[in-house]
Design a protein around this motif. Structure first.
Motif, PDB file in Angstrom:
ATOM      1  N   SER A  93       6.168 -21.492   5.319  1.00 15.81           N
ATOM      2  CA  SER A  93       5.172 -22.511   5.393  1.00 15.81           C
ATOM      3  C   SER A  93       5.034 -23.267   6.660  1.00 15.81           C
ATOM      4  CB  SER A  93       5.523 -23.679   4.289  1.00 15.81           C
ATOM      5  OG  SER A  93       7.128 -24.209   4.525  1.00 15.81           O
ATOM      6  N   TYR A  94       6.251 -23.541   7.302  1.00 16.24           N
ATOM      7  CA  TYR A  94       6.062 -24.071   8.868  1.00 16.24           C
ATOM      8  C   TYR A  94       5.037 -23.222   9.757  1.00 16.24           C
ATOM      9  CZ  TYR A  94       7.358 -26.437  12.794  1.00 16.24           C
ATOM     10  OH  TYR A  94       7.463 -27.152  14.014  1.00 16.24           O
ATOM     11  N   ASP A 123       5.599 -23.645  -2.537  1.00 15.40           N
ATOM     12  CA  ASP A 123       6.318 -24.449  -1.540  1.00 15.40           C
ATOM     13  C   ASP A 123       5.879 -26.007  -1.681  1.00 15.40           C
ATOM     14  OD1 ASP A 123       8.057 -23.259   0.196  1.00 15.40           O
ATOM     15  OD2 ASP A 123       6.508 -21.840   0.965  1.00 15.40           O
ATOM     16  N   ALA A 125       3.953 -27.288   0.635  1.00 13.15           N
ATOM     17  CA  ALA A 125       4.176 -27.967   1.864  1.00 13.15           C
ATOM     18  C   ALA A 125       3.097 -27.950   2.918  1.00 13.15           C
ATOM     19  CB  ALA A 125       5.595 -27.505   2.282  1.00 13.15           C
TER      20      ALA A 125
ATOM     21  N   LYS B  97       8.309 -34.525  -2.393  1.00 10.50           N
ATOM     22  CA  LYS B  97       7.583 -33.460  -2.077  1.00 10.50           C
ATOM     23  C   LYS B  97       6.512 -33.659  -0.989  1.00 10.50           C
ATOM     24  CE  LYS B  97       7.632 -30.867  -6.422  1.00 10.50           C
ATOM     25  NZ  LYS B  97       6.956 -30.567  -7.721  1.00 10.50           N
ATOM     26  N   PRO B 101       7.486 -32.369   3.807  1.00  8.16           N
ATOM     27  CA  PRO B 101       7.075 -31.490   4.861  1.00  8.16           C
ATOM     28  C   PRO B 101       6.882 -32.287   5.974  1.00  8.16           C
ATOM     29  CG  PRO B 101       6.172 -31.335   2.695  1.00  8.16           C
ATOM     30  CD  PRO B 101       7.108 -32.411   2.553  1.00  8.16           C
ATOM     31  N   VAL B 105       8.320 -31.489   9.873  1.00  8.72           N
ATOM     32  CA  VAL B 105       7.818 -31.217  11.130  1.00  8.72           C
ATOM     33  C   VAL B 105       8.085 -32.166  12.261  1.00  8.72           C
ATOM     34  CG1 VAL B 105       5.291 -31.312  12.197  1.00  8.72           C
ATOM     35  CG2 VAL B 105       5.437 -30.410   9.911  1.00  8.72           C
ATOM     36  N   ALA B 109      12.102 -28.615  11.855  1.00 13.66           N
ATOM     37  CA  ALA B 109      13.034 -27.960  10.987  1.00 13.66           C
ATOM     38  C   ALA B 109      12.320 -27.185  10.109  1.00 13.66           C
ATOM     39  CB  ALA B 109      13.915 -29.217  10.287  1.00 13.66           C
ATOM     40  N   LEU B 111      11.978 -25.948   6.081  1.00 12.96           N
ATOM     41  CA  LEU B 111      11.918 -26.565   4.941  1.00 12.96           C
ATOM     42  C   LEU B 111      12.206 -25.435   3.833  1.00 12.96           C
ATOM     43  CD1 LEU B 111      11.423 -29.161   3.105  1.00 12.96           C
ATOM     44  CD2 LEU B 111       8.940 -28.299   3.108  1.00 12.96           C
ATOM     45  N   ALA B 113      12.082 -25.566  -0.183  1.00 12.96           N
ATOM     46  CA  ALA B 113      11.508 -26.721  -1.078  1.00 12.96           C
ATOM     47  C   ALA B 113      11.930 -26.387  -2.501  1.00 12.96           C
ATOM     48  CB  ALA B 113      10.008 -26.709  -1.074  1.00 12.96           C
ATOM     49  N   ARG B 134      15.798 -20.684  -4.175  1.00 10.29           N
ATOM     50  CA  ARG B 134      14.805 -21.395  -4.734  1.00 10.29           C
ATOM     51  C   ARG B 134      13.845 -20.316  -5.646  1.00 10.29           C
ATOM     52  NH1 ARG B 134      10.193 -20.918  -1.479  1.00 10.29           N
ATOM     53  NH2 ARG B 134       9.429 -22.680  -2.585  1.00 10.29           N
TER      54      ARG B 134
END
Ligand SMILES: Cc1cc2nc3c(=O)[nH]c(=O)nc-3n(C[C@H](O)[C@H](O)[C@H](O)COP(=O)(O)OP(=O)(O)OC[C@H]3O[C@@H](n4cnc5c(N)ncnc54)[C@H](O)[C@@H]3O)c2cc1C
Ligand SMILES: Nc1ncnc2c1ncn2[C@@H]1O[C@H](COP(=O)(O)O)[C@@H](O)[C@H]1O
Lengths: 248, 325
Positions: A93-94, A123, A125, B97, B101, B105, B109, B111, B113, B134
């Motif tokens: 996701s990043y 995610d 995110a 949630k 995120p 940022v 880092a 994540l 989730a 997950r």
């Protein structure tokens, strides 16, 4: 006003998911893909804003060539332009957020819309990461957004209720079911979308901060017990829940 | 190994997933630093010691009385930058949630989730590496994920980890100062509305879900009665939500909410793949359906193949008799 909607291309919700040979990703053979369901609400919201306030809607997706199908769908619904950030490498996701944020920054839109979650990685995110990377306010899991000038009021779902968030454009919104009723592309929309070009850009290489070390199937459940076929089974069911499962 | 846990509170009460996250960090053998954010919340901080926190940091500001995505993310990231933990745990609630995120940022880092299991990597070389399990594809597959960044953020799915008190550590409580400016409150919650007394499916330990087989919204009365008798929430299939019988926040499934209560009772729900995706990780599943071939029975622990209109009222009576409710 300039609006950007970020859309993802995901396995159909009915798809049976098989684990690939690498035991780290899924086997894509035979899987049909659709526009991420939440992203349809995001596209629809952009189109409604545009119809009300005029402007332009740009749909963007990061992924391989197959993502063009989903971009076509957004064009058919009424988006003016589509951009593919072409990249086949696996991204977390990043890394997706970083590429989208780079793209969005160059476009300086008034608002960016996301779905609340991709139904592949689950995610939830990317939208919020992009908001942070851009330094913009955000309202996530929105079921209603009202706009007055450059001030937005969003109603967002939380446990057992809603929160109202006041924020100023430019801003990021993530769409939840209920925000609107996405339109079906008209025949004309489908025809004209075929002639609209899909621009391609190359995003910066991935900078993943996570890695999948293994992928597996969830443990299969043992076949359950049919307690009975009429009302006489009720006391036994209650006994099982109370004494065996200990959940009531 | 040190873990910073964001202990979410609303209205001066810790959310259950916050206590679950503190407990999960303790179970990994970590030194647990809990973080509480709000206004006038210092009094409630010490209880986190019972769950395993050795230190509780409190960030207080009148403007933090209501949630603000940017300000909360800043506070969590500031604490992590100071404490330099091996991991930051945040409950995967609506609030968690939303801010996780942003925290990731800010900290550069990775994540992970909505994690459902956490363990330490087997190799001693990586002894402080948390491996997270997950669900992906709505639970149709599970991934084990390792974060490769130096700071790491994990959100923990509610109701999966149990909250339990430990040896009763006495936590030190300290105020942690964050230099907020007005821009940190650029998106502020101006109003919170709660459907009165309504328990959300995402938070409930017992869920009774009605499906299209109930034929009409008026018949949800019996679902509500059963839910009330067991102290649970009312859920809905998408067919029911699309028909306008129930609000969409009640929808369970791949495009609704993912739930993992102790008990999930599916009444007149066929068990379509998208529905199963949202609830199949429930600890116990009961299905009531008149079609013995309904797919819901493939995930049910206990089933009754019969007419819901006969079974549900009888079940409510029987439960009331047992619990005296
Ligand atoms: C993109 C997409 C996303 C989706 N997401 C979701 C989601 O998030 N959640 C979800 O639930 N669905 C979702 N669906 C829809 C899903 O495919 C099913 O259509 C839906 O779950 C069916 O709801 P149901 O079980 O209530 O109704 P039905 O499938 O119509 O089942 C009704 C059941 O009731 C039983 N019944 C009838 N009368 C009685 C009686 N008197 N007593 C006992 N049993 C009785 C019947 O035997 C039947 O099994 C999604 C679909 C798509 C395409
Ligand atoms: N590859 C992608 N391309 C464009 N948008 C994406 C992509 N992945 C995720 N998004 C957007 O981010 C939202 C949240 O995704 P996720 O964080 O993956 O659950 C989705 O609903 C999309 O709007």
């Amino acid at each position: 006003m300039k609006l950007i909607v970020c859309i993802n291309h995901v396995p159909d919700t009915t798809a049976k998911i098989n684990i690939g040979n690498d035991a780290k990703s899924i086997d894509r053979t035979g899987v049909t893909y659709i526009i991420n369901p939440y992203d349809e609400f995001a596209v629809e919201e952009c189109l409604r804003w545009k119809e009300k306030h005029s402007g332009e809607v740009v749909a963007v997706s990061l992924g391989g060539d197959t993502h063009k199908e989903t971009l076509r769908k957004a064009l058919a619904m009424g988006a003016d332009k589509a951009v593919l950030l072409k990249d086949d490498a696996p991204r977390d996701s990043y890394s997706v957020a970083r590429a989208l944020a780079d793209f969005i920054k160059k476009q300086s839109p008034d608002a960016v819309f996301f779905g609340k979650q991709s139904i592949d990685s689950d995610d939830a995110a990317v939208g919020l990461m992009v908001a942070e990377m851009l330094g913009w306010p955000s309202a996530s899991v929105a079921v209603k957004i009202e706009l007055t000038g450059d001030h937005a009021t969003a109603t967002c779902e939380i446990e057992g209720g809603h929160e109202t968030i006041a924020l100023k454009l430019p801003a990021v919104f993530t769409a939840q079911k209920g925000l609107n009723e996405p339109r079906y592309p008209s025949l004309k929309g489908i025809m004209t979308s075929k002639n609209k070009p899909i621009e391609e850009e190359s995003p910066a290489p991935p900078q993943n901060k996570s890695e999948v070390v293994a992928m597996k199937r969830p443990a299969a459940k043992n076949a359950g017990k049919i307690v009975g076929t009429d009302v006489s089974a009720v006391p036994e069911l209650v006994r099982l829940l109370h004494e065996e499962a200990k959940v009531i | 190994m040190k873990i910073v846990v964001f202990a979410e509170q609303r209205d001066g009460k810790f959310k259950k997933p916050a206590l679950e996250a503190v407990t999960a960090a303790r179970h990994l053998g970590a030194e647990v630093v809990a973080l509480v954010i709000g206004s006038g919340v210092k009094e409630i901080a010490p209880v986190l010691g019972e769950y395993g926190a050795s230190k509780v940091l409190v960030v207080e500001d009148a403007r933090l009385a209501r949630y603000s995505t940017t300000a909360y993310a800043k506070a969590i990231a500031d604490v992590a930058s100071k404490e330099l933990p091996s991991a930051v745990f945040i409950p995967a609630t609506s609030m968690g949630k939303d801010c996780a995120p942003r925290v990731a940022v800010k900290l550069n880092a990775g994540l992970a989730a909505d994690c459902t299991a956490l363990r330490l990597a087997a190799s001693p070389m990586e002894s402080s590496d948390v491996i997270a399990t997950r669900p992906v594809y709505a639970g149709k597959a599970l991934t084990d994920v390792r974060l490769t960044s130096s700071q790491k953020v994990f959100t923990l799915r509610p109701n999966v980890f149990t909250a339990s008190s430990g040896k009763g550590t006495v936590a030190s409580v300290e105020i942690f100062a964050v230099a907020f400016d007005d821009s940190d409150f650029a998106c502020a919650v101006t109003e919170v509305t709660h459907a009165s007394g309504k328990l959300d499916v995402a938070e409930a330990d017992i869920i009774v879900t009605g499906g299209r087989g109930l034929k009409g919204p008026e018949n949800f009365k019996m679902i509500e009665d059963l839910a009330a008798a067991v102290g649970g929430a009312v859920g809905a299939s998408r067919a029911v939500v699309d028909a306008g019988w129930r609000p969409h926040e009640d929808q369970v499934g791949q495009t609704g909410k993912t739930v993992s209560p102790s008990l999930y009772v599916a009444v007149a729900v066929s068990g379509a793949i998208q529905h199963l995706a949202g609830m199949s990780s429930s600890k116990y599943i009961v299905a009531i359906n008149k079609d013995k071939d309904a797919p819901i029975f493939s995930v049910a622990d206990y089933g009754i193949v019969a007419d819901a209109f006969e079974i549900v009222p009888a079940l409510t009576r029987e439960v009331k008799k047992l619990l005296g409710t």
